[in-house]
Design a protein around this motif. Sequence first.
Motif, PDB file in Angstrom:
ATOM      1  N   ASP A 220       8.784  -4.556   3.979  1.00 35.58           N
ATOM      2  CA  ASP A 220       8.313  -5.016   5.657  1.00 35.58           C
ATOM      3  C   ASP A 220       6.722  -4.811   5.559  1.00 35.58           C
ATOM      4  N   GLU A 221       6.195  -4.325   4.430  1.00 37.19           N
ATOM      5  CA  GLU A 221       4.659  -4.222   4.556  1.00 37.19           C
ATOM      6  C   GLU A 221       3.912  -5.389   3.515  1.00 37.19           C
ATOM      7  N   VAL A 222       4.946  -6.264   3.044  1.00 39.04           N
ATOM      8  CA  VAL A 222       4.203  -7.286   2.120  1.00 39.04           C
ATOM      9  C   VAL A 222       3.882  -8.480   2.928  1.00 39.04           C
ATOM     10  N   GLU A 223       2.823  -9.042   2.845  1.00 42.29           N
ATOM     11  CA  GLU A 223       2.280 -10.352   3.174  1.00 42.29           C
ATOM     12  C   GLU A 223       1.876 -11.159   2.103  1.00 42.29           C
ATOM     13  N   THR A 224       2.501 -12.374   2.247  1.00 40.46           N
ATOM     14  CA  THR A 224       2.033 -13.470   1.283  1.00 40.46           C
ATOM     15  C   THR A 224       1.703 -14.689   2.081  1.00 40.46           C
ATOM     16  N   ILE A 225       0.630 -15.433   1.645  1.00 40.58           N
ATOM     17  CA  ILE A 225       0.410 -16.531   1.923  1.00 40.58           C
ATOM     18  C   ILE A 225      -0.135 -17.662   1.083  1.00 40.58           C
ATOM     19  N   GLU A 226       0.481 -18.710   0.991  1.00 42.36           N
ATOM     20  CA  GLU A 226       0.124 -19.754  -0.023  1.00 42.36           C
ATOM     21  C   GLU A 226      -0.753 -20.704   0.930  1.00 42.36           C
ATOM     22  N   VAL A 227      -1.921 -21.079   0.214  1.00 42.51           N
ATOM     23  CA  VAL A 227      -2.855 -22.001   0.676  1.00 42.51           C
ATOM     24  C   VAL A 227      -2.782 -23.223  -0.351  1.00 42.51           C
TER      25      VAL A 227
END
Length: 330
Positions: A220-227
Amino acid sequence: MPVPDHVFKQIKRIIPPLNGKLHKGQSGRVGVLGGALDYTGAPYFAAISSQRLGAELGHVICSPTAAGAIKSYSPDLIVHPILKQETSSEKLRPELSSLLERLHVLVVGPGLGREDYMQSFARLAVTIAKEQRMYLVLDADALWMVGKDIDIIKGYNKAVLTPNVMEFKRLSEAVGIDPKSEPSERASLLSKSLGGVTVLQKGPSDIISTNTSTTENANDEVETIEVDVEGGLKRCGGQGDILSGTVGAFLAWGKCYESGAFGDNSVPSERIPILASVGGSMVTRTTSKFAFRQKGRSLVTQDMLGEIGQAFQEVFGEDEQGAEVDHVKL
Protein backbone atom coordinates in the motif's frame (compact mmCIF):
# COMPACT_ATOMS: atom_id res chain seq x y z
CA MET A 1 -0.45 5.22 -20.27
CA PRO A 2 -1.46 8.73 -19.18
CA VAL A 3 -0.19 10.19 -15.93
CA PRO A 4 -3.02 9.93 -13.36
CA ASP A 5 -5.10 13.09 -13.24
CA HIS A 6 -4.64 13.60 -9.49
CA VAL A 7 -0.86 13.42 -9.94
CA PHE A 8 -0.94 15.93 -12.79
CA LYS A 9 -3.01 18.35 -10.70
CA GLN A 10 -0.60 18.03 -7.76
CA ILE A 11 2.36 18.79 -10.01
CA LYS A 12 0.66 21.96 -11.21
CA ARG A 13 0.15 23.08 -7.61
CA ILE A 14 3.90 23.13 -6.92
CA ILE A 15 4.66 25.26 -9.99
CA PRO A 16 5.15 28.91 -8.97
CA PRO A 17 2.65 31.29 -10.56
CA LEU A 18 3.83 34.02 -12.93
CA ASN A 19 1.78 36.74 -11.29
CA GLY A 20 4.49 39.20 -10.29
CA LYS A 21 3.98 38.60 -6.57
CA LEU A 22 6.98 36.40 -5.79
CA HIS A 23 10.23 37.87 -4.53
CA LYS A 24 13.72 37.11 -5.80
CA GLY A 25 14.69 33.54 -4.91
CA GLN A 26 11.13 32.25 -4.45
CA SER A 27 11.06 30.50 -7.83
CA GLY A 28 13.91 28.12 -7.10
CA ARG A 29 17.67 28.14 -6.58
CA VAL A 30 19.30 25.07 -8.12
CA GLY A 31 22.85 23.86 -7.56
CA VAL A 32 24.71 21.38 -9.75
CA LEU A 33 27.84 19.71 -8.39
CA GLY A 34 30.05 18.32 -11.14
CA GLY A 35 32.46 19.41 -13.81
CA ALA A 36 36.09 18.36 -13.99
CA LEU A 37 38.79 18.68 -16.67
CA ASP A 38 37.12 16.45 -19.27
CA TYR A 39 33.48 17.18 -18.42
CA THR A 40 32.18 20.71 -18.77
CA GLY A 41 29.06 20.26 -20.91
CA ALA A 42 27.06 18.06 -18.54
CA PRO A 43 26.89 20.43 -15.54
CA TYR A 44 26.14 23.31 -17.90
CA PHE A 45 23.23 21.44 -19.50
CA ALA A 46 21.79 20.48 -16.11
CA ALA A 47 22.04 23.96 -14.63
CA ILE A 48 20.87 25.92 -17.67
CA SER A 49 17.96 23.51 -18.19
CA SER A 50 16.72 24.27 -14.69
CA GLN A 51 16.73 27.95 -15.58
CA ARG A 52 15.13 27.41 -18.98
CA LEU A 53 12.31 25.60 -17.19
CA GLY A 54 11.84 28.54 -14.83
CA ALA A 55 14.15 28.20 -11.84
CA GLU A 56 15.46 31.59 -10.83
CA LEU A 57 19.14 30.89 -10.21
CA GLY A 58 21.51 28.19 -11.40
CA HIS A 59 24.77 27.50 -9.58
CA VAL A 60 27.53 25.17 -10.77
CA ILE A 61 29.98 23.86 -8.18
CA CYS A 62 32.97 22.50 -10.06
CA SER A 63 36.72 22.04 -10.40
CA PRO A 64 38.80 25.07 -11.39
CA THR A 65 39.79 23.13 -14.51
CA ALA A 66 36.16 23.23 -15.70
CA ALA A 67 35.09 26.66 -14.49
CA GLY A 68 36.41 28.77 -17.36
CA ALA A 69 34.65 26.71 -20.00
CA ILE A 70 31.36 26.61 -18.09
CA LYS A 71 31.42 30.37 -17.52
CA SER A 72 31.95 30.91 -21.23
CA TYR A 73 28.86 28.88 -22.12
CA SER A 74 26.45 31.23 -20.35
CA PRO A 75 26.68 34.39 -18.24
CA ASP A 76 23.43 33.37 -16.53
CA LEU A 77 25.10 30.67 -14.44
CA ILE A 78 26.89 31.33 -11.17
CA VAL A 79 30.06 29.22 -11.18
CA HIS A 80 31.92 28.23 -8.02
CA PRO A 81 35.36 26.66 -8.83
CA ILE A 82 35.93 25.38 -5.29
CA LEU A 83 36.50 21.65 -5.93
CA LYS A 84 40.28 21.86 -5.91
CA GLN A 85 42.20 18.61 -6.04
CA GLU A 86 44.67 19.79 -3.40
CA THR A 87 41.90 20.76 -0.92
CA SER A 88 40.84 18.28 1.75
CA SER A 89 37.20 17.55 2.48
CA GLU A 90 37.67 18.99 5.96
CA LYS A 91 38.86 22.30 4.54
CA LEU A 92 36.11 22.40 1.93
CA ARG A 93 33.24 21.61 4.30
CA PRO A 94 32.61 25.12 5.76
CA GLU A 95 32.59 26.82 2.34
CA LEU A 96 30.46 24.12 0.74
CA SER A 97 28.05 24.06 3.66
CA SER A 98 27.58 27.83 3.49
CA LEU A 99 26.93 27.65 -0.24
CA LEU A 100 24.37 24.84 0.02
CA GLU A 101 22.44 26.80 2.64
CA ARG A 102 21.56 29.27 -0.13
CA LEU A 103 20.09 26.62 -2.42
CA HIS A 104 16.80 24.71 -2.55
CA VAL A 105 18.09 21.59 -4.30
CA LEU A 106 21.40 20.00 -5.25
CA VAL A 107 21.95 17.97 -8.42
CA VAL A 108 25.02 15.75 -8.03
CA GLY A 109 26.69 13.84 -10.84
CA PRO A 110 26.63 15.62 -14.24
CA GLY A 111 30.27 15.81 -15.33
CA LEU A 112 31.45 14.55 -11.93
CA GLY A 113 33.84 11.90 -13.16
CA ARG A 114 35.33 9.09 -11.09
CA GLU A 115 38.54 10.67 -9.90
CA ASP A 116 39.04 10.12 -6.19
CA TYR A 117 38.97 13.79 -5.21
CA MET A 118 35.73 14.52 -7.13
CA GLN A 119 34.05 11.43 -5.71
CA SER A 120 35.16 12.47 -2.22
CA PHE A 121 33.70 15.94 -2.67
CA ALA A 122 30.46 14.46 -3.98
CA ARG A 123 30.16 12.29 -0.88
CA LEU A 124 30.77 15.35 1.28
CA ALA A 125 28.14 17.35 -0.61
CA VAL A 126 25.53 14.61 -0.24
CA THR A 127 26.31 14.36 3.47
CA ILE A 128 25.91 18.12 3.97
CA ALA A 129 22.74 18.22 1.86
CA LYS A 130 21.22 15.48 4.01
CA GLU A 131 22.16 17.37 7.18
CA GLN A 132 20.41 20.44 5.77
CA ARG A 133 17.40 18.38 4.63
CA MET A 134 17.83 19.51 1.02
CA TYR A 135 16.26 17.84 -1.96
CA LEU A 136 18.76 15.88 -4.03
CA VAL A 137 19.05 14.55 -7.58
CA LEU A 138 21.75 11.94 -8.18
CA ASP A 139 22.75 11.07 -11.74
CA ALA A 140 25.69 9.82 -13.82
CA ASP A 141 28.83 9.20 -11.76
CA ALA A 142 27.00 10.03 -8.53
CA LEU A 143 25.11 6.78 -9.19
CA TRP A 144 28.43 4.98 -9.54
CA MET A 145 29.27 6.40 -6.10
CA VAL A 146 25.96 5.11 -4.69
CA GLY A 147 26.61 1.67 -6.19
CA LYS A 148 29.88 1.53 -4.24
CA ASP A 149 28.23 2.59 -0.98
CA ILE A 150 24.45 2.27 -0.77
CA ASP A 151 24.40 3.74 2.72
CA ILE A 152 25.32 7.19 1.40
CA ILE A 153 21.71 7.65 0.25
CA LYS A 154 19.73 4.79 1.78
CA GLY A 155 16.62 5.93 3.61
CA TYR A 156 16.86 9.56 2.50
CA ASN A 157 13.42 10.13 1.01
CA LYS A 158 14.20 13.62 -0.31
CA ALA A 159 16.44 12.13 -2.98
CA VAL A 160 15.73 11.18 -6.60
CA LEU A 161 17.97 8.82 -8.57
CA THR A 162 17.84 8.99 -12.39
CA PRO A 163 19.61 5.87 -13.74
CA ASN A 164 19.81 4.87 -17.39
CA VAL A 165 19.78 1.21 -18.42
CA MET A 166 23.36 0.39 -17.43
CA GLU A 167 23.29 2.48 -14.26
CA PHE A 168 20.04 0.81 -13.22
CA LYS A 169 21.58 -2.62 -13.83
CA ARG A 170 24.60 -1.79 -11.66
CA LEU A 171 22.46 -0.44 -8.83
CA SER A 172 20.15 -3.46 -8.99
CA GLU A 173 23.12 -5.80 -8.74
CA ALA A 174 24.53 -3.78 -5.84
CA VAL A 175 21.34 -4.29 -3.78
CA GLY A 176 20.77 -7.89 -4.90
CA ILE A 177 17.60 -7.54 -6.99
CA ASP A 178 16.75 -10.79 -8.78
CA PRO A 179 17.41 -10.22 -12.52
CA LYS A 180 14.44 -12.51 -13.24
CA SER A 181 12.00 -10.21 -11.43
CA GLU A 182 9.22 -8.55 -13.40
CA PRO A 183 10.74 -5.60 -15.36
CA SER A 184 7.84 -3.30 -14.50
CA GLU A 185 8.46 -3.89 -10.77
CA ARG A 186 12.23 -3.40 -10.67
CA ALA A 187 12.14 0.35 -10.03
CA SER A 188 9.89 -0.28 -7.04
CA LEU A 189 12.20 -3.03 -5.80
CA LEU A 190 15.20 -0.72 -6.10
CA SER A 191 13.37 2.06 -4.29
CA LYS A 192 12.48 -0.32 -1.49
CA SER A 193 16.06 -1.62 -1.26
CA LEU A 194 17.24 1.98 -0.94
CA GLY A 195 14.80 2.74 1.85
CA GLY A 196 12.21 4.73 -0.08
CA VAL A 197 14.41 6.86 -2.32
CA THR A 198 12.52 7.84 -5.48
CA VAL A 199 13.84 6.06 -8.58
CA LEU A 200 13.37 7.47 -12.09
CA GLN A 201 14.29 4.58 -14.37
CA LYS A 202 15.00 6.04 -17.82
CA GLY A 203 14.05 4.02 -20.90
CA PRO A 204 11.60 3.80 -23.83
CA SER A 205 9.14 4.93 -21.20
CA ASP A 206 10.27 6.33 -17.85
CA ILE A 207 9.23 4.31 -14.81
CA ILE A 208 9.15 6.31 -11.61
CA SER A 209 8.68 4.61 -8.28
CA THR A 210 8.82 5.33 -4.60
CA ASN A 211 8.45 2.62 -2.00
CA THR A 212 8.46 3.33 1.71
CA SER A 213 7.16 -0.06 2.83
CA THR A 214 9.37 -2.02 5.23
CA THR A 215 7.84 -5.49 4.97
CA GLU A 216 7.69 -7.95 2.10
CA ASN A 217 3.92 -7.73 1.68
CA ALA A 218 3.37 -4.04 2.34
CA ASN A 219 2.22 -2.87 -1.08
CA ASP A 220 0.00 0.00 0.00
CA GLU A 221 3.02 2.29 0.28
CA VAL A 222 4.25 1.61 -3.25
CA GLU A 223 3.61 4.20 -5.96
CA THR A 224 4.79 3.63 -9.51
CA ILE A 225 4.01 5.92 -12.44
CA GLU A 226 4.94 5.26 -16.04
CA VAL A 227 5.58 8.26 -18.26
CA ASP A 228 5.28 7.28 -21.92
CA VAL A 229 4.91 10.79 -23.34
CA GLU A 230 6.25 10.87 -26.89
CA GLY A 231 9.90 11.84 -27.19
CA GLY A 232 12.34 12.28 -30.04
CA LEU A 233 13.70 9.34 -32.00
CA LYS A 234 17.36 10.25 -31.44
CA ARG A 235 18.81 9.71 -27.99
CA CYS A 236 21.77 12.11 -27.81
CA GLY A 237 24.32 12.27 -25.02
CA GLY A 238 23.37 15.04 -22.62
CA GLN A 239 19.62 14.50 -22.63
CA GLY A 240 19.95 12.90 -19.21
CA ASP A 241 21.58 16.09 -17.95
CA ILE A 242 18.56 18.06 -19.13
CA LEU A 243 16.35 15.63 -17.22
CA SER A 244 18.44 16.11 -14.06
CA GLY A 245 18.08 19.87 -14.41
CA THR A 246 14.33 19.83 -14.97
CA VAL A 247 13.73 17.43 -12.08
CA GLY A 248 15.95 19.69 -9.98
CA ALA A 249 13.87 22.74 -10.92
CA PHE A 250 10.64 20.99 -9.95
CA LEU A 251 12.19 19.96 -6.63
CA ALA A 252 13.29 23.56 -6.01
CA TRP A 253 9.75 24.71 -6.73
CA GLY A 254 8.51 22.05 -4.33
CA LYS A 255 10.82 23.40 -1.63
CA CYS A 256 9.50 26.93 -2.18
CA TYR A 257 5.94 25.58 -2.14
CA GLU A 258 6.36 23.74 1.15
CA SER A 259 7.97 26.80 2.73
CA GLY A 260 4.83 28.81 1.97
CA ALA A 261 6.20 31.09 -0.77
CA PHE A 262 3.08 30.31 -2.82
CA GLY A 263 0.29 27.76 -3.08
CA ASP A 264 -2.21 26.25 -0.67
CA ASN A 265 -0.08 23.67 1.21
CA SER A 266 -2.43 20.90 0.08
CA VAL A 267 0.38 18.77 -1.39
CA PRO A 268 2.23 16.74 1.28
CA SER A 269 5.98 17.29 1.32
CA GLU A 270 6.69 13.57 1.01
CA ARG A 271 5.07 13.59 -2.45
CA ILE A 272 7.31 16.28 -3.89
CA PRO A 273 10.10 13.92 -5.13
CA ILE A 274 7.79 11.72 -7.17
CA LEU A 275 5.85 14.73 -8.49
CA ALA A 276 9.09 16.45 -9.51
CA SER A 277 10.28 13.28 -11.22
CA VAL A 278 7.09 12.92 -13.23
CA GLY A 279 7.06 16.60 -14.16
CA GLY A 280 10.70 16.58 -15.22
CA SER A 281 10.20 13.42 -17.26
CA MET A 282 7.17 14.80 -19.09
CA VAL A 283 8.86 18.08 -19.96
CA THR A 284 12.16 16.48 -21.03
CA ARG A 285 10.50 13.93 -23.28
CA THR A 286 8.36 16.63 -24.88
CA THR A 287 11.44 18.82 -25.32
CA SER A 288 13.16 15.96 -27.12
CA LYS A 289 10.15 15.54 -29.40
CA PHE A 290 10.08 19.20 -30.39
CA ALA A 291 13.84 19.38 -30.97
CA PHE A 292 13.84 16.18 -33.05
CA ARG A 293 11.12 17.59 -35.29
CA GLN A 294 13.42 20.53 -35.99
CA LYS A 295 16.76 18.77 -36.34
CA GLY A 296 16.10 15.08 -36.99
CA ARG A 297 19.23 12.95 -37.16
CA SER A 298 21.50 15.97 -36.61
CA LEU A 299 20.00 16.66 -33.16
CA VAL A 300 22.46 17.51 -30.38
CA THR A 301 21.65 18.41 -26.79
CA GLN A 302 22.24 22.12 -27.37
CA ASP A 303 19.26 22.07 -29.77
CA MET A 304 16.96 21.00 -26.96
CA LEU A 305 17.53 23.98 -24.69
CA GLY A 306 15.45 26.40 -26.72
CA GLU A 307 12.49 23.99 -26.74
CA ILE A 308 12.14 23.60 -22.96
CA GLY A 309 9.79 26.58 -22.54
CA GLN A 310 7.49 25.45 -25.35
CA ALA A 311 7.51 21.90 -23.97
CA PHE A 312 6.52 23.18 -20.52
CA GLN A 313 3.60 25.11 -21.98
CA GLU A 314 2.43 22.10 -23.98
CA VAL A 315 2.53 19.81 -20.97
CA PHE A 316 1.18 22.12 -18.27
CA GLY A 317 -0.89 24.59 -20.24
CA GLU A 318 0.31 27.86 -18.82
CA ASP A 319 0.78 31.04 -20.81
CA GLU A 320 3.39 33.69 -20.23
CA GLN A 321 1.23 35.59 -17.75
CA GLY A 322 0.64 32.49 -15.64
CA ALA A 323 -3.03 32.13 -16.57
CA GLU A 324 -4.08 28.54 -16.97
CA VAL A 325 -5.19 27.40 -20.42
CA ASP A 326 -6.45 24.05 -21.63
CA HIS A 327 -4.04 21.19 -21.13
CA VAL A 328 -2.77 19.94 -24.47
CA LYS A 329 -3.19 16.19 -24.84
CA LEU A 330 0.12 14.41 -25.30
